[in-house]
Design a protein around this motif. Structure first.
Motif, PDB file in Angstrom:
ATOM      1  N   VAL A 211       1.190   8.488   1.908  1.00 31.21           N
ATOM      2  CA  VAL A 211       1.912   7.218   1.956  1.00 31.21           C
ATOM      3  C   VAL A 211       3.397   7.533   1.946  1.00 31.21           C
ATOM      4  N   THR A 212       4.203   6.727   2.614  1.00 28.29           N
ATOM      5  CA  THR A 212       5.641   6.956   2.592  1.00 28.29           C
ATOM      6  C   THR A 212       6.235   6.452   1.272  1.00 28.29           C
ATOM      7  N   LEU A 213       7.431   6.930   0.962  1.00 27.71           N
ATOM      8  CA  LEU A 213       8.131   6.439  -0.226  1.00 27.71           C
ATOM      9  C   LEU A 213       8.305   4.928  -0.161  1.00 27.71           C
ATOM     10  N   ARG A 214       8.648   4.436   1.011  1.00 26.91           N
ATOM     11  CA  ARG A 214       8.855   2.997   1.186  1.00 26.91           C
ATOM     12  C   ARG A 214       7.565   2.235   0.915  1.00 26.91           C
ATOM     13  N   GLU A 215       6.463   2.704   1.481  1.00 26.25           N
ATOM     14  CA  GLU A 215       5.176   2.031   1.280  1.00 26.25           C
ATOM     15  C   GLU A 215       4.750   2.083  -0.184  1.00 26.25           C
ATOM     16  N   TRP A 216       4.979   3.220  -0.825  1.00 26.46           N
ATOM     17  CA  TRP A 216       4.633   3.363  -2.244  1.00 26.46           C
ATOM     18  C   TRP A 216       5.406   2.375  -3.104  1.00 26.46           C
ATOM     19  N   ALA A 217       6.710   2.273  -2.869  1.00 32.11           N
ATOM     20  CA  ALA A 217       7.525   1.330  -3.640  1.00 32.11           C
ATOM     21  C   ALA A 217       7.072  -0.104  -3.387  1.00 32.11           C
ATOM     22  N   GLU A 218       6.741  -0.426  -2.149  1.00 30.29           N
ATOM     23  CA  GLU A 218       6.265  -1.776  -1.840  1.00 30.29           C
ATOM     24  C   GLU A 218       4.978  -2.094  -2.603  1.00 30.29           C
ATOM     25  N   LEU A 219       4.075  -1.124  -2.695  1.00 32.27           N
ATOM     26  CA  LEU A 219       2.828  -1.343  -3.429  1.00 32.27           C
ATOM     27  C   LEU A 219       3.099  -1.559  -4.912  1.00 32.27           C
ATOM     28  N   CYS A 220       4.051  -0.826  -5.449  1.00 29.25           N
ATOM     29  CA  CYS A 220       4.374  -0.988  -6.871  1.00 29.25           C
ATOM     30  C   CYS A 220       4.979  -2.361  -7.143  1.00 29.25           C
ATOM     31  N   TYR A 221       5.878  -2.809  -6.294  1.00 26.96           N
ATOM     32  CA  TYR A 221       6.444  -4.158  -6.444  1.00 26.96           C
ATOM     33  C   TYR A 221       5.348  -5.211  -6.291  1.00 26.96           C
ATOM     34  N   ARG A 222       4.474  -4.995  -5.328  1.00 26.70           N
ATOM     35  CA  ARG A 222       3.430  -5.981  -5.039  1.00 26.70           C
ATOM     36  C   ARG A 222       2.480  -6.144  -6.220  1.00 26.70           C
ATOM     37  N   ALA A 223       2.304  -5.079  -7.018  1.00 23.45           N
ATOM     38  CA  ALA A 223       1.449  -5.185  -8.205  1.00 23.45           C
ATOM     39  C   ALA A 223       1.971  -6.246  -9.163  1.00 23.45           C
ATOM     40  N   LEU A 224       3.281  -6.523  -9.099  1.00 23.90           N
ATOM     41  CA  LEU A 224       3.900  -7.560  -9.930  1.00 23.90           C
ATOM     42  C   LEU A 224       4.110  -8.855  -9.164  1.00 23.90           C
ATOM     43  N   GLY A 225       3.587  -8.926  -7.929  1.00 25.13           N
ATOM     44  CA  GLY A 225       3.744 -10.121  -7.111  1.00 25.13           C
ATOM     45  C   GLY A 225       5.136 -10.259  -6.525  1.00 25.13           C
ATOM     46  N   ARG A 226       5.823  -9.138  -6.293  1.00 29.63           N
ATOM     47  CA  ARG A 226       7.193  -9.191  -5.789  1.00 29.63           C
ATOM     48  C   ARG A 226       7.356  -8.278  -4.581  1.00 29.63           C
ATOM     49  N   GLU A 227       8.471  -8.465  -3.899  1.00 24.51           N
ATOM     50  CA  GLU A 227       8.803  -7.633  -2.747  1.00 24.51           C
ATOM     51  C   GLU A 227      10.157  -6.978  -3.012  1.00 24.51           C
ATOM     52  N   PRO A 228      10.307  -5.695  -2.667  1.00 23.18           N
ATOM     53  CA  PRO A 228      11.561  -5.008  -2.962  1.00 23.18           C
ATOM     54  C   PRO A 228      12.663  -5.317  -1.950  1.00 23.18           C
ATOM     55  N   GLU A 229      13.894  -5.284  -2.443  1.00 26.19           N
ATOM     56  CA  GLU A 229      15.054  -5.261  -1.566  1.00 26.19           C
ATOM     57  C   GLU A 229      15.575  -3.826  -1.595  1.00 26.19           C
ATOM     58  N   PHE A 230      15.476  -3.137  -0.473  1.00 25.12           N
ATOM     59  CA  PHE A 230      15.812  -1.715  -0.444  1.00 25.12           C
ATOM     60  C   PHE A 230      17.290  -1.479  -0.166  1.00 25.12           C
ATOM     61  N   VAL A 231      17.804  -0.433  -0.799  1.00 24.28           N
ATOM     62  CA  VAL A 231      19.111   0.116  -0.478  1.00 24.28           C
ATOM     63  C   VAL A 231      18.882   1.587  -0.154  1.00 24.28           C
TER      64      VAL A 231
END
Length: 300
Positions: A211-231
């Motif tokens: 999995v990419t770093l981006r996809e991994w972070a998205e999955l972690c945010y999604r576990a809390l019902g949120r979407e990340p804003e990336f920098v």
């Protein structure tokens, strides 16, 4: 019911393993110095594994599950043990040098890895010591382990970002790939080894898919019902100053694992389980000062 010895048993990998087998109804002993709370349903053998004396001599274990870091750890335990049946060593993918062709197979050369340093070379020596003295033992080489009881600040860091509503600082474009393995799947694979008893004794273990770093972070945010804003972070900023993983991409060939165990926990499901545990056990994670670095060096 098996009589099992688990070395350690107080944090993440060894603790989960101990409780997994205790919940299955096995008679699980844990070997540690009794400086932390003990895993549920187990029996403590209180000792320093580097000064065991005769404390283990009169036990008979059907299975020893060891998380030894060095050859000395292995030798001292083998010297101290009485009768035992099977032995499984939890080693690491850090035994493969980053310069070797990927994906790493079990037959790939092992050697120093500049990212993992002494940890990797010590694991190599632990493997060799065990193979020389107990050639029937099994050795497992996982990638990044995750799931409930994980005390390393990886997924937990992203959970904190999500719960605080923070932007997520992503190394470069986030395309670096990671390979994971759920801690429960590690236990399930040990079950498969003991049931099927393959002639091979060294196994890479892990999810087939990366999995990419981006996809991994998205999955972690999604576990809390949120979407990340990336920098995105570019330039010469040291990645481990603000992020949970080295700037090192590797992949294990886990074909032989799938021949014995053909299913693994879906990463999204596993991350949700990790979040459910973390939100009740945040004090059990070894947090690092990523936020301080970000706020002082990257934010604004």
């Amino acid at each position: 019911m098996k009589k099992i010895l688990v070395t350690g048993g107080t944090v993440f990998v060894s603790r989960y393993i101990a409780e997994y087998y205790a919940q299955k109804g096995d008679d699980v002993c844990v070997l540690n110095r009794n400086t932390r709370p003990q895993p549920i349903g187990t029996t403590l053998i209180e000792a320093d594994r580097r000064n065991l004396g005769d404390i283990l001599r009169h036990y008979t274990f059907d299975l020893v599950i060891d998380t030894a870091y060095t050859a000395r750890d292995v030798d001292l335990l083998l010297d101290a043990l009485g009768s035992f049946g099977d032995y499984i060593l939890i080693s690491s993918s850090a035994v493969y040098p980053e310069t070797a062709p990927q994906p790493f197979a079990e037959e790939s050369p092992i050697g120093p890895n500049s990212y993992w340093g002494r940890y990797g070379t010590d694991k190599i020596e632990a493997e060799r010591a065990l193979t020389e003295r107990a050639p029937g033992a099994y050795i497992l080489r996982p990638p990044y382990l995750y799931g409930p009881m994980d005390n390393v600040y990886r997924e937990a860091f992203v959970f904190d970002c999500a719960s605080l509503g923070r932007k997520f600082y992503l190394p470069k474009d986030g395309s670096q790939r990671l390979q994971f393995f759920h801690i429960r799947d590690l236990c399930r694979f040990m079950d498969a080894l003991l049931e099927k008893r393959p002639a091979r004794h060294i196994f890479n273990v892990g999810n087939r898919d990366t999995v990419t770093l981006r996809e991994w972070a998205e999955l972690c945010y999604r576990a809390l019902g949120r979407e990340p804003e990336f920098v995105e972070v570019h330039g010469d900023v040291e990645q481990r100053s603000y992020f949970s993983f080295y700037d090192y991409e590797y992949r294990l060939d886990v074909t032989r694992q799938y021949e014995l165990m053909d299913s693994v926990t879906d990463l999204e499901t596993g991350i949700k389980e990790a979040w459910e545990w973390y939100r009740e056990n945040g004090d059990k994670v070894n947090k690092k000062p990523y936020f301080e670095f970000i706020d002082s060096n990257l934010n604004g």
